[in-house]
Design a protein around this motif. Structure first.
Motif, PDB file in Angstrom:
ATOM      1  N   ALA A  27      12.191 -21.166 -18.899  1.00 27.86           N
ATOM      2  CA  ALA A  27      13.295 -21.340 -17.955  1.00 27.86           C
ATOM      3  C   ALA A  27      13.235 -20.190 -16.957  1.00 27.86           C
ATOM      4  O   ALA A  27      13.093 -19.026 -17.342  1.00 27.86           O
ATOM      5  N   LEU A  28      13.334 -20.515 -15.677  1.00 23.54           N
ATOM      6  CA  LEU A  28      13.262 -19.528 -14.600  1.00 23.54           C
ATOM      7  C   LEU A  28      14.630 -19.440 -13.930  1.00 23.54           C
ATOM      8  O   LEU A  28      15.068 -20.379 -13.259  1.00 23.54           O
ATOM      9  N   ILE A  29      15.323 -18.325 -14.126  1.00 24.58           N
ATOM     10  CA  ILE A  29      16.650 -18.113 -13.551  1.00 24.58           C
ATOM     11  C   ILE A  29      16.503 -17.098 -12.424  1.00 24.58           C
ATOM     12  O   ILE A  29      16.107 -15.954 -12.653  1.00 24.58           O
ATOM     13  N   ALA A  30      16.823 -17.519 -11.205  1.00 27.97           N
ATOM     14  CA  ALA A  30      16.673 -16.654 -10.031  1.00 27.97           C
ATOM     15  C   ALA A  30      18.025 -16.439  -9.376  1.00 27.97           C
ATOM     16  O   ALA A  30      18.977 -17.205  -9.574  1.00 27.97           O
ATOM     17  N   PHE A  31      18.110 -15.387  -8.560  1.00 28.56           N
ATOM     18  CA  PHE A  31      19.329 -15.065  -7.823  1.00 28.56           C
ATOM     19  C   PHE A  31      19.202 -15.557  -6.390  1.00 28.56           C
ATOM     20  O   PHE A  31      18.154 -15.388  -5.755  1.00 28.56           O
ATOM     21  N   ASP A  32      20.259 -16.160  -5.914  1.00 30.21           N
ATOM     22  CA  ASP A  32      20.290 -16.687  -4.549  1.00 30.21           C
ATOM     23  C   ASP A  32      20.512 -15.528  -3.582  1.00 30.21           C
ATOM     24  O   ASP A  32      21.589 -14.928  -3.550  1.00 30.21           O
ATOM     25  N   GLU A  33      19.503 -15.204  -2.777  1.00 29.51           N
ATOM     26  CA  GLU A  33      19.581 -14.061  -1.873  1.00 29.51           C
ATOM     27  C   GLU A  33      20.646 -14.249  -0.800  1.00 29.51           C
ATOM     28  O   GLU A  33      21.306 -13.289  -0.392  1.00 29.51           O
ATOM     29  N   LEU A  46      25.105 -15.409  -7.421  1.00 29.17           N
ATOM     30  CA  LEU A  46      24.975 -16.717  -8.042  1.00 29.17           C
ATOM     31  C   LEU A  46      23.523 -16.957  -8.437  1.00 29.17           C
ATOM     32  O   LEU A  46      22.602 -16.458  -7.781  1.00 29.17           O
ATOM     33  N   VAL A  47      23.334 -17.727  -9.490  1.00 34.43           N
ATOM     34  CA  VAL A  47      21.989 -17.989  -9.994  1.00 34.43           C
ATOM     35  C   VAL A  47      21.579 -19.414  -9.659  1.00 34.43           C
ATOM     36  O   VAL A  47      22.409 -20.294  -9.438  1.00 34.43           O
TER      37      VAL A  47
END
Length: 499
Positions: A152-158, A167-168
């Motif tokens: 699972a790839l959880i990224a942050f919204d720039e 937010l992720v």
């Protein structure tokens, strides 16, 4: 000649010779069935230095196509069959429960700045968990994705970060691919040391366990791409070694068993449904002609129809017989009725095989039989969820796995706020994130997996609280209570803070 006819020689270093003079290959068993019965064409005969090179994980995967193939097989099972969905739900219910609790604390109780920073960090954590619906939504999606896809790839919204919110978003595994021109990307990133970009994970060369960033594409041509630094992504990967760059689905080892079980269950249900439509079977007495049997008053029509079916693009006409409910079959003279496999005495054998298959599949997650088969006749609830049971131990190990990743995600949230200058009022500048980590800590409390007698549990916890070993806050958390909210509702007042 006597020695040549022997199948086994005293010296194992010498070749074996059959009685008819043919040589016996000592390693033939390795190549006789290269899949070893598991149906996987990627099984290897010998290991090599290239098996784990550049983040590969042979024999499971060595290309991005191998990863896509295993993900497709797992997704088909999870999305199209109920038992697999039940497996994921049961694992999530016992692993995540009502959600993990994150608490920021000062490293030293006498450090005034540490206490202030811990309060500020706790406010940031609470806001992040609330804005992202973390407990009950994000955490369960991370769990489901990591077990289904293996990662699972959880990224942050720039864009949200620039707007003041953290937010992720989830990145799809198919978006994580190796760039077409790594050298050009390295020049843009001003990377001086040799890098490895295989599977889309940017790492130093020969250090695949140390991610530097992730190359993400959003179209098939690769023209719409992004580069996420490692501190902006939490990569949860399962069932692989640390050096492997990508994860492997939980269903990889049991995918063929799950398919067979689904076919067996479907065929058995379909056969039983057909046979249940037949009321009884009339067999003509000796000497009765077919015309006489057909003209009997008990004769029912059996509808026959044809339909066109597309098979390989060519229309094909099929003839089938439909048995309405209450159909009475007549057997002409000279013929004998024989029940099919579902109506024979070995009918119960199909159910036994299905139960055996489900028990074997359940071993993959240390599941008790009733959790995967739905058959509670052999369930021993008193021993299935006690602290010493394999299922409980496995789920507690899963809790530690996800706890580590969730804590890493929380720390990255704190880092974003530090780099945004939101801790400057507390004496921590944008470049002093390491100083903050030395002043505070973040604890994570996991829900209890093992079932306990409520009265016994409360009594034992009370002994710990009265003895000063456990706090009332922890006691409340163990019973799924909000300590501060309960005080507002009239619980015992909080003891005064020491001066």
């Amino acid at each position: 000649m006597e020695s040549q006819q022997s199948l086994i020689l005293a010296d194992d270093s010498q070749p074996l010779v059959e009685a008819w003079g043919d040589w016996v290959d000592r390693t033939e068993y390795l190549r006789d069935d290269p899949t070893f019965g598991f149906g996987n064409s990627r099984a290897v005969t010998f290991t090599s230095l290239d098996d784990r090179k550049d983040g590969s994980f042979r024999p499971v995967y060595e290309t991005e196509q191998d990863l896509a193939e295993s993900r497709a097989a797992a997704r088909n099972l999870v999305m199209l069959t109920g038992i697999r969905t039940g497996i994921l739900d049961a694992l999530a219910n016992y692993t995540l429960g009502s959600g993990f609790t994150f608490t920021a604390e000062p490293e030293s109780d006498i450090d005034r700045q540490g206490r202030i920073l811990a309060i500020a960090a706790q406010a940031i954590i609470d806001r992040f968990l609330d804005e992202n619906d973390f407990n009950g939504v994000i955490d369960r999606e991370v769990h489901a994705r990591s077990r289904e896809d293996g990662e699972a790839l959880i990224a942050f919204d720039e864009e949200e970060i620039l707007g003041g919110r953290v937010l992720v978003e989830f990145l799809e595994p198919d978006q994580l691919v190796q760039p077409a021109n790594p050298a050009q990307l390295e020049d843009w990133l001003e990377v001086g040391n040799p890098s490895c970009w295989k599977f889309g994970v940017h790492t130093p060369e020969n250090k695949t366990w140390k991610p530097l960033g992730y190359h993400i594409v959003r179209d098939g041509r690769g023209s719409d791409w992004d580069y996420y630094p490692a501190n902006r992504v939490e990569h949860v990967k399962r069932n692989v070694t640390r050096s492997a760059k990508r994860g492997v689905t939980d269903f990889y080892e049991v995918v063929f068993d799950l398919r067979r079980e689904a076919r067996l269950r479907g065929n058995a249900a379909e056969g039983a449904a057909l046979q249940s439509a037949i009321a009884w079977i009339m067999q003509g007495a000796p000497g009765t002609t077919q015309a006489q049997l057909a003209s009997s008053s008990a004769t029912d029509k059996i509808g026959q129809y044809t339909r066109a079916a597309e098979t390989g693009g060519v229309p094909k006409t099929q003839s089938r017989i439909h048995y309405p409910i209450g159909t009475i079959l007549k057997i002409p003279a000279g013929q004998q009725y024989l029940p099919g496999p579902m109506g024979a005495e070995r009918n119960a054998g199909f159910e036994l095989v299905a139960q055996y298959a489900l028990r074997a599949i359940g071993v993959r997650w240390n599941m008790p039989e009733y959790m995967i088969s739905g058959d509670a006749s052999n369930a021993n609830y008193a021993s299935a969820l006690v602290a010493e049971s394999p299922f409980v131990k496995a789920r507690e190990a899963d809790q530690q796995f996800y706890k580590r990743h969730f804590l890493s995600l929380i720390w990255k949230v704190i880092r974003i706020h530090v780099e945004s200058g939101r801790f400057e009022r507390y004496g921590i500048g944008p470049g002093e994130y390491d100083d903050l980590m030395r002043l505070i800590r973040i604890d994570c409390e996991c829900p209890t997996v093992a079932s306990r007698d409520p009265k016994v549990a409360v009594d034992s916890d009370k002994v710990l609280v009265d003895g000063g070993i456990m706090s009332k806050q922890t006691w409340a958390a163990r019973n799924n209570l909000d300590y501060e909210q309960e005080q507002k509702l009239g619980a015992l007042e909080k003891p005064p803070e020491p001066s």
